[in-house]
Design a protein around this motif. Structure first.
Motif, PDB file in Angstrom:
ATOM      1  N   GLY A  14       0.777  -1.224   0.000  1.00  0.00           N
ATOM      2  CA  GLY A  14       0.000   0.000   0.000  1.00  0.00           C
ATOM      3  C   GLY A  14       0.814   1.283   0.000  1.00  0.00           C
ATOM      4  O   GLY A  14       0.255   2.362   0.109  1.00  0.00           O
ATOM      5  N   LYS A  15       2.127   1.155  -0.113  1.00  0.00           N
ATOM      6  CA  LYS A  15       2.991   2.332  -0.129  1.00  0.00           C
ATOM      7  C   LYS A  15       3.657   2.466  -1.488  1.00  0.00           C
ATOM      8  O   LYS A  15       4.028   1.473  -2.113  1.00  0.00           O
ATOM      9  N   VAL A  16       3.816   3.705  -1.937  1.00  0.00           N
ATOM     10  CA  VAL A  16       4.562   3.986  -3.156  1.00  0.00           C
ATOM     11  C   VAL A  16       5.948   4.439  -2.728  1.00  0.00           C
ATOM     12  O   VAL A  16       6.092   5.380  -1.942  1.00  0.00           O
ATOM     13  N   LEU A  17       6.961   3.733  -3.198  1.00  0.00           N
ATOM     14  CA  LEU A  17       8.345   4.025  -2.817  1.00  0.00           C
ATOM     15  C   LEU A  17       9.150   4.457  -4.036  1.00  0.00           C
ATOM     16  O   LEU A  17       8.984   3.911  -5.122  1.00  0.00           O
ATOM     17  N   GLN A  18      10.035   5.400  -3.827  1.00  0.00           N
ATOM     18  CA  GLN A  18      10.973   5.815  -4.860  1.00  0.00           C
ATOM     19  C   GLN A  18      12.364   5.547  -4.292  1.00  0.00           C
ATOM     20  O   GLN A  18      12.757   6.150  -3.289  1.00  0.00           O
ATOM     21  N   LEU A  19      13.085   4.611  -4.915  1.00  0.00           N
ATOM     22  CA  LEU A  19      14.363   4.162  -4.383  1.00  0.00           C
ATOM     23  C   LEU A  19      15.498   4.475  -5.360  1.00  0.00           C
ATOM     24  O   LEU A  19      15.363   4.249  -6.559  1.00  0.00           O
ATOM     25  N   PRO A  20      16.642   4.955  -4.839  1.00  0.00           N
ATOM     26  CA  PRO A  20      17.780   5.242  -5.703  1.00  0.00           C
ATOM     27  C   PRO A  20      18.575   3.972  -6.035  1.00  0.00           C
ATOM     28  O   PRO A  20      18.868   3.165  -5.157  1.00  0.00           O
ATOM     29  N   VAL A  21      18.895   3.817  -7.316  1.00  0.00           N
ATOM     30  CA  VAL A  21      19.689   2.691  -7.810  1.00  0.00           C
ATOM     31  C   VAL A  21      21.036   3.231  -8.267  1.00  0.00           C
ATOM     32  O   VAL A  21      21.116   4.296  -8.865  1.00  0.00           O
ATOM     33  N   ARG A  22      22.095   2.472  -7.987  1.00  0.00           N
ATOM     34  CA  ARG A  22      23.423   2.838  -8.453  1.00  0.00           C
ATOM     35  C   ARG A  22      24.063   1.598  -9.071  1.00  0.00           C
ATOM     36  O   ARG A  22      24.110   0.546  -8.433  1.00  0.00           O
ATOM     37  N   ILE A  23      24.516   1.724 -10.323  1.00  0.00           N
ATOM     38  CA  ILE A  23      25.205   0.638 -11.012  1.00  0.00           C
ATOM     39  C   ILE A  23      26.611   1.134 -11.335  1.00  0.00           C
ATOM     40  O   ILE A  23      26.777   2.124 -12.042  1.00  0.00           O
ATOM     41  N   ILE A  24      27.597   0.456 -10.796  1.00  0.00           N
ATOM     42  CA  ILE A  24      28.990   0.832 -11.001  1.00  0.00           C
ATOM     43  C   ILE A  24      29.631  -0.193 -11.926  1.00  0.00           C
ATOM     44  O   ILE A  24      29.625  -1.387 -11.631  1.00  0.00           O
ATOM     45  N   LYS A  31      28.586  -3.528 -10.064  1.00  0.00           N
ATOM     46  CA  LYS A  31      27.913  -3.631  -8.779  1.00  0.00           C
ATOM     47  C   LYS A  31      26.578  -2.914  -8.909  1.00  0.00           C
ATOM     48  O   LYS A  31      26.521  -1.770  -9.344  1.00  0.00           O
ATOM     49  N   ILE A  32      25.508  -3.614  -8.562  1.00  0.00           N
ATOM     50  CA  ILE A  32      24.162  -3.056  -8.598  1.00  0.00           C
ATOM     51  C   ILE A  32      23.687  -2.938  -7.158  1.00  0.00           C
ATOM     52  O   ILE A  32      23.648  -3.938  -6.433  1.00  0.00           O
ATOM     53  N   CYS A  33      23.355  -1.738  -6.738  1.00  0.00           N
ATOM     54  CA  CYS A  33      22.888  -1.577  -5.364  1.00  0.00           C
ATOM     55  C   CYS A  33      21.746  -0.562  -5.292  1.00  0.00           C
ATOM     56  O   CYS A  33      21.616   0.321  -6.137  1.00  0.00           O
ATOM     57  N   VAL A  34      20.922  -0.754  -4.269  1.00  0.00           N
ATOM     58  CA  VAL A  34      19.755   0.096  -4.026  1.00  0.00           C
ATOM     59  C   VAL A  34      19.786   0.516  -2.565  1.00  0.00           C
ATOM     60  O   VAL A  34      20.091  -0.292  -1.683  1.00  0.00           O
ATOM     61  N   ASP A  35      19.471   1.765  -2.313  1.00  0.00           N
ATOM     62  CA  ASP A  35      19.383   2.260  -0.946  1.00  0.00           C
ATOM     63  C   ASP A  35      17.930   2.129  -0.494  1.00  0.00           C
ATOM     64  O   ASP A  35      17.036   2.777  -1.040  1.00  0.00           O
ATOM     65  N   ILE A  36      17.701   1.264   0.505  1.00  0.00           N
ATOM     66  CA  ILE A  36      16.364   1.052   1.050  1.00  0.00           C
ATOM     67  C   ILE A  36      16.393   1.472   2.519  1.00  0.00           C
ATOM     68  O   ILE A  36      17.023   0.801   3.330  1.00  0.00           O
ATOM     69  N   ASP A  37      15.758   2.578   2.823  1.00  0.00           N
ATOM     70  CA  ASP A  37      15.712   3.096   4.199  1.00  0.00           C
ATOM     71  C   ASP A  37      17.095   3.185   4.842  1.00  0.00           C
ATOM     72  O   ASP A  37      17.289   2.775   5.985  1.00  0.00           O
ATOM     73  N   GLY A  38      18.081   3.660   4.077  1.00  0.00           N
ATOM     74  CA  GLY A  38      19.435   3.818   4.600  1.00  0.00           C
ATOM     75  C   GLY A  38      20.284   2.565   4.582  1.00  0.00           C
ATOM     76  O   GLY A  38      21.434   2.588   5.015  1.00  0.00           O
TER      77      GLY A  38
END
Length: 80
Positions: A14-24, A31-38
């Motif tokens: 029920g929540k809409v989230l916008q998450l930052p993705v970083r691909i190095i 490396k593929i990583c996502v920041d989820i709540d820090g």
């Protein structure tokens, strides 16, 4: 070394989230990583050309991490 960054949008519980993705990218490696709540969650390719979470410090629900992996692939500009 190159770095690609973008935001993904997912809806979960029920929540809409916008998450930052970083691909190095560095040579053949990436490396593929996502920041989820820090918390940084890293993803790697699986045997079915999908993404699976590799490491994280918090216990996230498997269905949530699956949706994040799908969103990384579907919302990446290089794929669209």
């Amino acid at each position: 070394m190159t770095t690609e960054q973008y935001l993904i949008n997912i809806t979960y519980a029920g929540k809409v989230l916008q998450l930052p993705v970083r691909i190095i990218h560095e040579g053949f490696f990436y490396k593929i990583c996502v920041d989820i709540d820090g918390t940084e969650v890293s993803f790697a390719r699986d045997d079915h050309n999908g993404l699976r979470p590799m490491n994280h410090q918090k216990d996230f629900e498997p269905q949530f991490l699956y949706l994040v992996g799908k969103a990384i692939q579907q919302q990446r500009l290089a794929y669209n």
